[in-house]
Design a protein around this motif. Structure first.
Motif, PDB file in Angstrom:
ATOM      1  N   VAL A 285       0.824  -1.211   0.000  1.00 12.28           N
ATOM      2  CA  VAL A 285       0.000   0.000   0.000  1.00 12.28           C
ATOM      3  C   VAL A 285       0.855   1.257   0.000  1.00 12.28           C
ATOM      4  N   LEU A 286       2.095   1.149   0.470  1.00 10.81           N
ATOM      5  CA  LEU A 286       2.982   2.312   0.473  1.00 10.81           C
ATOM      6  C   LEU A 286       3.245   2.821  -0.938  1.00 10.81           C
ATOM      7  N   ASP A 287       3.185   1.929  -1.926  1.00 15.49           N
ATOM      8  CA  ASP A 287       3.435   2.333  -3.317  1.00 15.49           C
ATOM      9  C   ASP A 287       2.398   3.325  -3.819  1.00 15.49           C
ATOM     10  N   LEU A 288       1.212   3.323  -3.220  1.00 17.26           N
ATOM     11  CA  LEU A 288       0.113   4.165  -3.699  1.00 17.26           C
ATOM     12  C   LEU A 288      -0.018   5.480  -2.941  1.00 17.26           C
ATOM     13  N   MET A 289       0.779   5.673  -1.899  1.00 16.40           N
ATOM     14  CA  MET A 289       0.620   6.875  -1.072  1.00 16.40           C
ATOM     15  C   MET A 289       1.262   8.097  -1.727  1.00 16.40           C
ATOM     16  N   PRO A 290       0.611   9.252  -1.633  1.00 15.94           N
ATOM     17  CA  PRO A 290       1.207  10.478  -2.167  1.00 15.94           C
ATOM     18  C   PRO A 290       2.546  10.774  -1.495  1.00 15.94           C
ATOM     19  N   THR A 291       3.491  11.276  -2.272  1.00 14.69           N
ATOM     20  CA  THR A 291       4.837  11.555  -1.753  1.00 14.69           C
ATOM     21  C   THR A 291       5.352  12.924  -2.189  1.00 14.69           C
ATOM     22  N   ALA A 292       4.426  13.834  -2.538  1.00 15.92           N
ATOM     23  CA  ALA A 292       4.853  15.096  -3.150  1.00 15.92           C
ATOM     24  C   ALA A 292       5.201  16.186  -2.144  1.00 15.92           C
ATOM     25  N   SER A 293       4.864  16.010  -0.864  1.00 12.26           N
ATOM     26  CA  SER A 293       5.079  17.078   0.104  1.00 12.26           C
ATOM     27  C   SER A 293       5.481  16.496   1.449  1.00 12.26           C
ATOM     28  N   SER A 294       5.937  17.381   2.333  1.00  9.73           N
ATOM     29  CA  SER A 294       6.302  16.931   3.686  1.00  9.73           C
ATOM     30  C   SER A 294       5.069  16.443   4.434  1.00  9.73           C
ATOM     31  N   ASP A 295       3.896  17.031   4.144  1.00  7.03           N
ATOM     32  CA  ASP A 295       2.664  16.538   4.773  1.00  7.03           C
ATOM     33  C   ASP A 295       2.380  15.097   4.347  1.00  7.03           C
TER      34      ASP A 295
ATOM     35  N   ILE B  21      12.220   5.657   2.132  1.00  6.40           N
ATOM     36  CA  ILE B  21      12.235   6.967   2.818  1.00  6.40           C
ATOM     37  C   ILE B  21      13.331   7.873   2.284  1.00  6.40           C
ATOM     38  N   ALA B  22      14.273   7.323   1.518  1.00  7.21           N
ATOM     39  CA  ALA B  22      15.310   8.174   0.938  1.00  7.21           C
ATOM     40  C   ALA B  22      14.707   9.234   0.035  1.00  7.21           C
ATOM     41  N   GLY B  23      13.554   8.925  -0.550  1.00  5.77           N
ATOM     42  CA  GLY B  23      12.899   9.894  -1.430  1.00  5.77           C
ATOM     43  C   GLY B  23      12.341  11.097  -0.714  1.00  5.77           C
ATOM     44  N   ALA B  24      12.283  11.049   0.610  1.00  5.03           N
ATOM     45  CA  ALA B  24      11.699  12.160   1.371  1.00  5.03           C
ATOM     46  C   ALA B  24      12.703  13.254   1.677  1.00  5.03           C
ATOM     47  N   ARG B  25      13.982  12.964   1.573  1.00  4.78           N
ATOM     48  CA  ARG B  25      15.002  13.888   2.079  1.00  4.78           C
ATOM     49  C   ARG B  25      14.928  15.274   1.452  1.00  4.78           C
ATOM     50  N   SER B  26      14.600  15.333   0.175  1.00  4.09           N
ATOM     51  CA  SER B  26      14.578  16.638  -0.492  1.00  4.09           C
ATOM     52  C   SER B  26      13.296  17.416  -0.214  1.00  4.09           C
ATOM     53  N   LEU B  27      12.315  16.778   0.457  1.00  8.15           N
ATOM     54  CA  LEU B  27      11.015  17.419   0.664  1.00  8.15           C
ATOM     55  C   LEU B  27      10.744  17.810   2.110  1.00  8.15           C
ATOM     56  N   THR B  28      11.501  17.251   3.029  1.00  3.55           N
ATOM     57  CA  THR B  28      11.209  17.514   4.441  1.00  3.55           C
ATOM     58  C   THR B  28      11.763  18.849   4.912  1.00  3.55           C
ATOM     59  N   GLY B  29      12.558  19.498   4.068  1.00  4.98           N
ATOM     60  CA  GLY B  29      13.027  20.843   4.393  1.00  4.98           C
ATOM     61  C   GLY B  29      13.838  20.922   5.677  1.00  4.98           C
ATOM     62  N   GLY B  30      14.596  19.900   5.953  1.00  3.55           N
ATOM     63  CA  GLY B  30      15.409  19.901   7.162  1.00  3.55           C
ATOM     64  C   GLY B  30      14.605  19.725   8.429  1.00  3.55           C
ATOM     65  N   ASP B  31      13.380  19.255   8.313  1.00  2.00           N
ATOM     66  CA  ASP B  31      12.535  19.015   9.481  1.00  2.00           C
ATOM     67  C   ASP B  31      13.061  17.779  10.215  1.00  2.00           C
ATOM     68  N   SER B  32      13.831  18.029  11.259  1.00  2.00           N
ATOM     69  CA  SER B  32      14.477  16.915  11.956  1.00  2.00           C
ATOM     70  C   SER B  32      13.464  15.999  12.618  1.00  2.00           C
ATOM     71  N   THR B  33      12.338  16.570  13.056  1.00  2.00           N
ATOM     72  CA  THR B  33      11.314  15.737  13.693  1.00  2.00           C
ATOM     73  C   THR B  33      10.732  14.744  12.698  1.00  2.00           C
ATOM     74  N   LEU B  34      10.404  15.219  11.494  1.00  2.00           N
ATOM     75  CA  LEU B  34       9.858  14.341  10.470  1.00  2.00           C
ATOM     76  C   LEU B  34      10.908  13.347  10.000  1.00  2.00           C
ATOM     77  N   ASP B  35      12.148  13.818   9.802  1.00  2.00           N
ATOM     78  CA  ASP B  35      13.212  12.897   9.402  1.00  2.00           C
ATOM     79  C   ASP B  35      13.369  11.778  10.418  1.00  2.00           C
ATOM     80  N   SER B  36      13.328  12.141  11.679  1.00  2.00           N
ATOM     81  CA  SER B  36      13.467  11.134  12.739  1.00  2.00           C
ATOM     82  C   SER B  36      12.289  10.170  12.738  1.00  2.00           C
ATOM     83  N   ALA B  37      11.080  10.710  12.534  1.00  2.00           N
ATOM     84  CA  ALA B  37       9.889   9.851  12.511  1.00  2.00           C
ATOM     85  C   ALA B  37       9.960   8.857  11.363  1.00  2.00           C
ATOM     86  N   LEU B  38      10.414   9.310  10.198  1.00  2.00           N
ATOM     87  CA  LEU B  38      10.532   8.413   9.055  1.00  2.00           C
ATOM     88  C   LEU B  38      11.614   7.359   9.286  1.00  2.00           C
ATOM     89  N   THR B  39      12.758   7.793   9.825  1.00  2.00           N
ATOM     90  CA  THR B  39      13.849   6.849  10.073  1.00  2.00           C
ATOM     91  C   THR B  39      13.434   5.795  11.088  1.00  2.00           C
TER      92      THR B  39
END
Length: 572
Positions: free
Chosen positions: A125-135, A194-212
């Motif tokens: 199901v992860l393949d179908l989730m939107p990935t265009a923004s930090s939200d 989750i490597a695809g998120a790095r350019s979209l999280t805008g240095g949001d360490s909280t989100l980066d940590s949550a994804l990791t």
């Protein structure tokens, strides 16, 4: 019969329908299913942030069955208002009763195979989730955190199956152990994802940590699944691959939405395989005078003009061919509304070699997509094999069929647009579409037509293999009953896949009975319905009108489709 032509079933020519009580039951059922399994909300693109999973435990299954019985009672008591209601009620009742029959047969306790079980669905199901923004990635982080509970529930169900002596086959357990190891490996799927998120999280360490952290916990849960399968389930799994006639008949009915004579279908499959083989052999000689099928394949594979290098070239070729098909068919042979013309060709994030389609969201904000899961070792692709695949997955195949149902919202409730349907209906149409494109001249190149027949031959072969294995039929050479070694040899002799893919396919048929034959059997039923409508209408028969009428019904079982298409004739 009157000389007047039957009116289109479920057509939109009369404008939007008023919502009926049966529509309301269907809409409520979609809501209930989405609550019980939020992944359905992701699949159909319903509003909201869907980050949860179904409760895969025995208690969760019991809740689904209770809800099924409840909606079935309400539906059976509901009054049909019009022809659309009749199709909705017929299809829903059939599906809900089948779900109860499957529950009674305890199939849910042994739901594990190499392609389509919770072991794959939880990740898929992860393949179908939107990935265009930090939200979007915040929602993904939530879903990653929910994977361990989903896996725990699934393990609880399989453990319950062990207690009840209802277990999957050893062969399937071994396959999923390998898959779980691959998914959970360091640097495996979750880390790549989750490597695809790095350019979209805008240095949001909280989100980066949550994804990791979420990716790490998800990987650990698949390690837990692998350990359970290896230490608890594998020693108790059954060595018997065949499901037997009764369970096979139940599975076949589910995948077709129709009851068929399994013995007659087996004999038809043998005849159809022979016919496909003769046709392919004839075109092999057309490609290269005097050539065998194997020699024609070798000749085509060595042709640099038919070879693509790398996945970027593959994706672009797929997209170009798909766009050309849409442009050529829209307004001529099919009605293709503007929102339906967007079809994205994608390289999948997995590497298991399958090609598949995912439908558009209900508002078309997410378009229909054709996915190719390319094995890591594969870097070259031959176009002669795959032109027909683009038509199968795209237009006029799955995309036209599924997107048309989504577009027909004036007539169809959400259940009919997004959830109803069977493999036999969808895959049967896709094979019908391949043949239709050949008839229209899109496969006039002998190599492309040879590729289409290569696929059709494989689909015929697996009708024979699948029924032969699970019903314990005698081998075609008369030396006993179907078994693994014979099935592997038989498929190897009838397909042009590499050995690893042949093994994957045979494992698929052994662990997912009834699904593989639904393609060719579904095509057979689609063609029979077209021919019956043509015979009843005579000279007034219009193929474009037939296609419009059939696709506007939406996804249904094939028995329901037959009723919907033939009922207008019975009224005249």
């Amino acid at each position: 019969m009157s000389d007047s032509k039957p009116q289109p079933t479920d057509a939109s020519v009369n404008g939007p329908r008023e919502t009926t009580p049966i529509d309301a039951i269907a809409e409520k059922w979609v809501e209930t299913l989405t609550e019980l399994n939020p992944a359905i909300g992701t699949w159909i693109g319903s509003p909201g942030a869907h980050s949860g999973y179904a409760d895969y435990s025995p208690e969760g299954h019991a809740g689904v069955i209770d809800a099924t019985r409840s909606v079935l009672a309400h539906l059976e008591a509901a009054t049909v208002i019009d022809d659309v209601d009749l199709v909705t009620k017929t299809e829903m009742v059939s599906t809900l009763r089948l779900d109860l029959d499957s529950d009674a047969a305890s199939l849910w306790m042994r739901d594990l195979n190499n392609l389509a079980s919770p072991a794959q669905d939880i990740r898929g199901v992860l393949d179908l989730m939107p990935t265009a923004s930090s939200d979007d990635w915040s929602v993904i982080a939530d879903r990653l955190r929910n994977i361990p509970a989903a896996i725990d529930g699934y393990i609880a169900t399989l453990r319950h199956g062990i207690d009840q002596s209802v277990v999957p086959a050893q062969r399937q357990v071994a396959e999923v152990i390998t898959q779980a190891k691959q998914i959970s490996a360091s640097g495996g799927f979750f880390d790549d994802f989750i490597a695809g998120a790095r350019s979209l999280t805008g240095g949001d360490s909280t989100l980066d940590s949550a994804l990791t952290n979420g990716a790490s916990e998800a990987a650990k849960s698949y390690q837990k699944l692998e350990e359970f399968l290896r230490t608890e389930l594998a020693p108790r799994a059954t060595p018997q691959d065949a499901f037997g006639r009764d369970l096979y008949a139940l599975e076949s009915r589910g995948f077709l939405g129709a009851e068929i004579d399994l013995d007659e279908t087996y004999e038809w499959g043998i005849e159809e395989l022979a016919r496909m083989t003769r046709e392919q052999e004839a075109i092999a000689r057309e490609i290269l005078p005097g050539a065998t099928v194997a020699e024609a394949i070798e000749h085509l594979d060595s042709d640099p003009s038919r070879t693509l290098h790398g996945t970027k070239a593959l994706r672009q070729w797929m997209q170009n061919l798909s766009d050309e098909a849409v442009d050529a068919l829209a307004g001529t042979h099919f009605d293709i509304a503007e929102p339906m013309r967007a079809l994205e060709c994608m390289i999948a994030p997995t590497h298991d070699g399958i090609i598949y389609y995912t439908g558009p969201s209900d508002d078309f904000s997410r378009p229909g997509r054709m996915w190719w899961s390319v094995p890591e070792s594969v870097t070259e692709f031959t176009t002669w094999r795959e032109a027909t695949t683009v038509y199968h997955e795209g237009v006029p195949g799955h995309h036209l069929q599924i997107a048309q149902a989504v577009y027909n919202r004036d007539q169809l409730n959400t259940y009919r647009r997004q959830l109803a349907g069977t493999s036999g209906h969808a895959e049967g149409w896709a094979l019908y579409a391949e043949r239709f494109m050949s008839e229209l001249g899109f496969l006039d190149d002998p190599a492309d037509r040879f590729g289409m027949l290569d696929g059709q031959r494989m689909r015929a072969a697996r009708v024979v293999l699948d029924i032969g294995v699970h019903l314990g039929k005698p081998k075609l050479d008369g030396t006993g009953v179907w078994d693994w070694d014979y099935a592997l040899e038989f498929l190897t002799n009838n397909v042009t896949l590499d050995p690893a893919n042949v093994r994957f396919e045979v494992n698929r048929y052994f662990g997912w009975p009834g699904q593989a034959p639904s393609y060719k059997v579904g095509q057979r039923i689609w063609e029979e319905l077209r021919d019956e409508c043509k015979a009843r209408e005579g000279a007034s028969f219009d193929l474009k009108s037939f296609h419009r009428r059939a696709l506007n019904v939406g996804g249904v079982g094939l028995d329901t489709l037959r009723t919907a298409l033939l009922a207008p004739y019975e009224q005249h």
